[in-house]
Motif scaffolding. Structure first.
Motif, PDB file in Angstrom:
ATOM      1  N   VAL A 271       0.755  -1.380   0.021  1.00 52.75           N
ATOM      2  CA  VAL A 271       0.167  -0.057   0.017  1.00 52.75           C
ATOM      3  C   VAL A 271       0.969   1.281  -0.166  1.00 52.75           C
ATOM      4  CG1 VAL A 271      -1.621   1.309   1.335  1.00 52.75           C
ATOM      5  CG2 VAL A 271      -2.008  -1.120   1.168  1.00 52.75           C
ATOM      6  N   VAL A 272       0.666   2.130  -1.013  1.00 57.07           N
ATOM      7  CA  VAL A 272       1.659   3.270  -0.997  1.00 57.07           C
ATOM      8  C   VAL A 272       0.824   4.614  -0.689  1.00 57.07           C
ATOM      9  CG1 VAL A 272       3.108   4.605  -2.635  1.00 57.07           C
ATOM     10  CG2 VAL A 272       2.715   2.008  -2.900  1.00 57.07           C
ATOM     11  N   THR A 273       1.311   5.343  -0.024  1.00 49.71           N
ATOM     12  CA  THR A 273       0.714   6.912   0.543  1.00 49.71           C
ATOM     13  C   THR A 273       1.780   8.051   0.001  1.00 49.71           C
ATOM     14  OG1 THR A 273       1.588   6.867   2.656  1.00 49.71           O
ATOM     15  CG2 THR A 273      -0.876   5.731   1.969  1.00 49.71           C
ATOM     16  N   LEU A 274       1.091   8.960  -0.177  1.00 55.91           N
ATOM     17  CA  LEU A 274       2.121  10.140  -0.673  1.00 55.91           C
ATOM     18  C   LEU A 274       2.861  10.761   0.338  1.00 55.91           C
ATOM     19  CD1 LEU A 274       0.075  12.224  -3.293  1.00 55.91           C
ATOM     20  CD2 LEU A 274       1.557  10.278  -3.553  1.00 55.91           C
ATOM     21  N   ALA A 275       2.367  11.239   1.553  1.00 57.59           N
ATOM     22  CA  ALA A 275       3.056  12.048   2.511  1.00 57.59           C
ATOM     23  C   ALA A 275       3.498  13.369   1.974  1.00 57.59           C
ATOM     24  CB  ALA A 275       4.298  11.276   3.221  1.00 57.59           C
ATOM     25  N   GLY A 276       4.643  13.787   2.476  1.00 53.81           N
ATOM     26  CA  GLY A 276       5.145  15.135   2.182  1.00 53.81           C
ATOM     27  C   GLY A 276       5.907  15.479   1.112  1.00 53.81           C
ATOM     28  N   GLY A 277       5.941  16.783   0.926  1.00 51.23           N
ATOM     29  CA  GLY A 277       6.955  17.191  -0.411  1.00 51.23           C
ATOM     30  C   GLY A 277       6.478  18.793  -0.368  1.00 51.23           C
ATOM     31  N   TYR A 278       7.803  19.509  -0.441  1.00 49.12           N
ATOM     32  CA  TYR A 278       7.591  20.968  -0.329  1.00 49.12           C
ATOM     33  C   TYR A 278       8.616  21.642  -1.271  1.00 49.12           C
ATOM     34  CZ  TYR A 278       5.660  18.709   3.743  1.00 49.12           C
ATOM     35  OH  TYR A 278       4.965  18.104   4.914  1.00 49.12           O
ATOM     36  N   ALA A 279       8.917  21.079  -2.501  1.00 47.85           N
ATOM     37  CA  ALA A 279       9.885  21.619  -3.480  1.00 47.85           C
ATOM     38  C   ALA A 279       9.427  22.925  -3.671  1.00 47.85           C
ATOM     39  CB  ALA A 279       9.624  20.884  -4.578  1.00 47.85           C
ATOM     40  N   ARG A 280      10.863  23.767  -3.888  1.00 51.16           N
ATOM     41  CA  ARG A 280      10.789  25.097  -4.020  1.00 51.16           C
ATOM     42  C   ARG A 280       9.890  25.496  -5.468  1.00 51.16           C
ATOM     43  NH1 ARG A 280      15.468  24.388  -1.313  1.00 51.16           N
ATOM     44  NH2 ARG A 280      15.628  25.813   0.411  1.00 51.16           N
ATOM     45  N   ASP A 281      10.104  24.446  -6.437  1.00 49.07           N
ATOM     46  CA  ASP A 281       9.275  24.397  -7.441  1.00 49.07           C
ATOM     47  C   ASP A 281       8.174  23.473  -7.468  1.00 49.07           C
ATOM     48  OD1 ASP A 281       7.822  24.338  -9.746  1.00 49.07           O
ATOM     49  OD2 ASP A 281       9.748  24.675 -11.102  1.00 49.07           O
ATOM     50  N   PHE A 282       7.037  24.182  -7.231  1.00 48.65           N
ATOM     51  CA  PHE A 282       5.717  23.144  -6.862  1.00 48.65           C
ATOM     52  C   PHE A 282       5.620  22.073  -7.679  1.00 48.65           C
ATOM     53  CE2 PHE A 282       1.148  22.356  -7.831  1.00 48.65           C
ATOM     54  CZ  PHE A 282       0.836  21.689  -6.633  1.00 48.65           C
ATOM     55  N   ARG A 283       5.823  22.377  -9.015  1.00 47.61           N
ATOM     56  CA  ARG A 283       5.759  21.236 -10.244  1.00 47.61           C
ATOM     57  C   ARG A 283       6.737  20.094 -10.015  1.00 47.61           C
ATOM     58  NH1 ARG A 283       6.670  25.513 -14.937  1.00 47.61           N
ATOM     59  NH2 ARG A 283       8.412  26.100 -13.290  1.00 47.61           N
ATOM     60  N   ASP A 284       7.930  20.120  -9.244  1.00 50.28           N
ATOM     61  CA  ASP A 284       8.878  19.025  -8.841  1.00 50.28           C
ATOM     62  C   ASP A 284       8.183  18.313  -7.881  1.00 50.28           C
ATOM     63  OD1 ASP A 284      10.562  20.188 -10.447  1.00 50.28           O
ATOM     64  OD2 ASP A 284      11.884  20.918  -8.887  1.00 50.28           O
ATOM     65  N   THR A 285       7.452  18.689  -6.922  1.00 44.75           N
ATOM     66  CA  THR A 285       6.670  18.115  -5.974  1.00 44.75           C
ATOM     67  C   THR A 285       5.733  16.932  -6.740  1.00 44.75           C
ATOM     68  OG1 THR A 285       6.952  19.584  -4.181  1.00 44.75           O
ATOM     69  CG2 THR A 285       5.145  17.946  -4.067  1.00 44.75           C
ATOM     70  N   VAL A 286       4.978  17.446  -7.616  1.00 46.39           N
ATOM     71  CA  VAL A 286       3.910  16.768  -8.435  1.00 46.39           C
ATOM     72  C   VAL A 286       4.543  15.863  -9.307  1.00 46.39           C
ATOM     73  CG1 VAL A 286       2.206  16.820 -10.120  1.00 46.39           C
ATOM     74  CG2 VAL A 286       2.440  18.612  -8.580  1.00 46.39           C
ATOM     75  N   GLU A 287       5.879  16.129  -9.678  1.00 45.77           N
ATOM     76  CA  GLU A 287       6.553  15.131 -10.617  1.00 45.77           C
ATOM     77  C   GLU A 287       7.141  14.039  -9.837  1.00 45.77           C
ATOM     78  OE1 GLU A 287       7.108  14.041 -14.667  1.00 45.77           O
ATOM     79  OE2 GLU A 287       5.607  15.563 -13.818  1.00 45.77           O
ATOM     80  N   ILE A 288       7.495  14.102  -8.790  1.00 46.91           N
ATOM     81  CA  ILE A 288       8.135  13.160  -7.749  1.00 46.91           C
ATOM     82  C   ILE A 288       7.053  12.365  -7.392  1.00 46.91           C
ATOM     83  CG2 ILE A 288       9.176  12.774  -5.550  1.00 46.91           C
ATOM     84  CD1 ILE A 288      10.390  15.436  -5.974  1.00 46.91           C
ATOM     85  N   HIS A 289       6.000  12.767  -7.076  1.00 49.35           N
ATOM     86  CA  HIS A 289       4.553  12.018  -6.694  1.00 49.35           C
ATOM     87  C   HIS A 289       4.361  10.843  -7.867  1.00 49.35           C
ATOM     88  CE1 HIS A 289       4.120  13.287  -2.690  1.00 49.35           C
ATOM     89  NE2 HIS A 289       3.773  14.329  -2.927  1.00 49.35           N
ATOM     90  N   PHE A 290       4.251  11.745  -9.041  1.00 52.08           N
ATOM     91  CA  PHE A 290       4.110  10.934 -10.217  1.00 52.08           C
ATOM     92  C   PHE A 290       4.871   9.730 -10.648  1.00 52.08           C
ATOM     93  CE2 PHE A 290       3.761  10.349 -14.860  1.00 52.08           C
ATOM     94  CZ  PHE A 290       2.810   9.869 -15.182  1.00 52.08           C
ATOM     95  N   ASN A 291       6.391  10.127 -10.264  1.00 54.90           N
ATOM     96  CA  ASN A 291       7.121   9.073 -10.768  1.00 54.90           C
ATOM     97  C   ASN A 291       6.949   7.951  -9.628  1.00 54.90           C
ATOM     98  OD1 ASN A 291       8.658  10.766 -12.634  1.00 54.90           O
ATOM     99  ND2 ASN A 291       9.993  11.649 -11.245  1.00 54.90           N
ATOM    100  N   THR A 292       6.459   8.320  -8.773  1.00 59.95           N
ATOM    101  CA  THR A 292       6.221   7.160  -7.589  1.00 59.95           C
ATOM    102  C   THR A 292       5.071   6.261  -8.280  1.00 59.95           C
ATOM    103  OG1 THR A 292       7.005   8.451  -5.546  1.00 59.95           O
ATOM    104  CG2 THR A 292       5.489   6.343  -5.261  1.00 59.95           C
ATOM    105  N   ILE A 293       4.228   6.959  -8.763  1.00 60.29           N
ATOM    106  CA  ILE A 293       2.886   6.023  -9.368  1.00 60.29           C
ATOM    107  C   ILE A 293       3.719   5.341 -10.635  1.00 60.29           C
ATOM    108  CG2 ILE A 293       0.975   6.051 -10.845  1.00 60.29           C
ATOM    109  CD1 ILE A 293       0.060   8.814  -9.333  1.00 60.29           C
ATOM    110  N   THR A 294       4.254   5.861 -11.187  1.00 62.27           N
ATOM    111  CA  THR A 294       4.914   5.025 -12.569  1.00 62.27           C
ATOM    112  C   THR A 294       5.994   4.093 -12.085  1.00 62.27           C
ATOM    113  OG1 THR A 294       6.924   6.415 -12.976  1.00 62.27           O
ATOM    114  CG2 THR A 294       4.712   7.012 -14.035  1.00 62.27           C
ATOM    115  N   ALA A 295       6.804   3.984 -10.715  1.00 62.26           N
ATOM    116  CA  ALA A 295       7.728   3.040 -10.259  1.00 62.26           C
ATOM    117  C   ALA A 295       6.665   1.863  -9.990  1.00 62.26           C
ATOM    118  CB  ALA A 295       8.285   3.680  -8.922  1.00 62.26           C
ATOM    119  N   PHE A 296       5.422   1.986  -9.600  1.00 66.07           N
ATOM    120  CA  PHE A 296       4.937   1.011  -9.375  1.00 66.07           C
ATOM    121  C   PHE A 296       3.853   0.676 -10.283  1.00 66.07           C
ATOM    122  CE2 PHE A 296       6.378   2.441  -5.226  1.00 66.07           C
ATOM    123  CZ  PHE A 296       6.406   1.061  -4.363  1.00 66.07           C
ATOM    124  N   GLY A 297       3.771   1.221 -11.361  1.00 66.67           N
ATOM    125  CA  GLY A 297       2.503   0.756 -12.532  1.00 66.67           C
ATOM    126  C   GLY A 297       3.256   0.360 -13.879  1.00 66.67           C
TER     127      GLY A 297
END
Length: 299
Positions: A271-297
């Motif tokens: 089971v995967v959950t997101l938790a935190g992320g506070y990148a100075r460029d907000f788009r980086d946080t979104v992309e890191i989370h998306f990369n987690t999805i792709t890692a498991f997908g």
């Protein structure tokens, strides 16, 4: 055993607008939109969780705390969340808990079940802390134990900050193993996990990944898990505004793949959950989370 597939879970109530707040609670809708723009994932069904019920929350949280929370009362129990307290925020957390509970239930059918929210690992039974009002992972584990008392749950917490709430909640439960790898000199006040790794500031990819590999090999020897809960924080990132770890976006994707391969090697669901992320460029946080999805997908 679950099939080798990924379930995605999301509810629009996860998303909150908190202008000027360090917690980017609007990231959830941006992540959802990122998934829907992707040529691979756009056609995937994204499952809708139900809101957690009071009886579920009471598996972990005290009645006194929940009374304050649902009364939107700023008390000694709620004041340390560092978030506003209102109906939409409480509803968001209840759907987030419902999402992790749904992911736990789907782990019977899927190798990987991904809640595009959750990971509220600082919440204690009797108080809020650190952007966390309700502890979704702890509630989901307790819910599973109602029908599966032999559940051996492993929590792998790779957020920037120690998962102190889970460490505290399960400190005397020998059927839940808590592992947290985090920057050592940051918030919060530390609790005792089964395995804590305090990383130094400026830790880069190679050291981060080799340390994680060593830890997972140790856990393999120490604990016979039959489900993994992965708290996949985006904040070890090298350009995170709250941390001083220096893990690249590529390194974080390798981290996620390492956790996936670990689960596959044990033949247990995750089971995967997101938790935190506070990148100075907000788009980086979104992309890191998306990369987690792709890692498991990815196949």
């Amino acid at each position: 055993m679950a099939s080798n597939a990924l379930a995605l879970i999301y509810h629009s109530s996860y998303n909150l607008e908190l202008p000027g707040h360090v917690f980017p609670a609007h990231k959830y809708s941006h992540l959802y939109n990122r998934v829907k723009r992707d040529p691979v994932y756009a056609s995937w069904d994204i499952l809708l969780p139900k809101k957690a019920e009071d009886v579920d929350l009471e598996l972990v949280h005290t009645k006194e705390y929940l009374d304050d929370l649902f009364g939107f009362e700023h008390t000694s129990r709620t004041m340390y969340s560092e978030l506003p307290l209102n109906r939409s925020i409480v509803e968001s957390f209840m759907y987030g808990v419902g999402g992790t509970m749904m992911a736990a239930e789907l782990s019977k059918k899927f190798q990987f079940a991904f809640n595009m929210g959750g990971g509220y690992h600082h919440s204690f039974p009797d108080k809020a802390e650190g952007f966390c009002y309700l502890n979704d992972v702890a509630i989901a584990i307790r819910k599973q134990k109602e029908t599966n008392p032999n559940l051996n749950a492993l929590i792998i917490d790779l957020d920037l900050h120690q998962g102190n709430g889970n460490s505290y909640i399960f400190q005397y439960d020998d059927k839940v193993y808590t592992f947290s790898m985090h920057q050592g000199n940051l918030y919060p006040k530390k609790e005792v996990s089964n395995l804590d790794i305090n990383l130094e500031a400026n830790t880069k990819d190679d050291e981060y990944l080799s340390t994680l590999e060593t830890a997972l090999n140790q856990i393999r020897k120490d604990f016979d898990s039959n489900i993994i809960y992965y708290v996949a924080g985006a904040d070890p990132y090298e350009d995170d505004s709250l941390g001083e770890l220096k893990v690249s976006m590529k390194g974080l994707k390798e981290r996620d793949l390492m956790v996936r391969k670990f689960a596959e090697s044990l033949n247990v669901p995750c089971v995967v959950t997101l938790a935190g992320g506070y990148a100075r460029d907000f788009r980086d946080t979104v992309e890191i989370h998306f990369n987690t999805i792709t890692a498991f997908g990815e196949k």
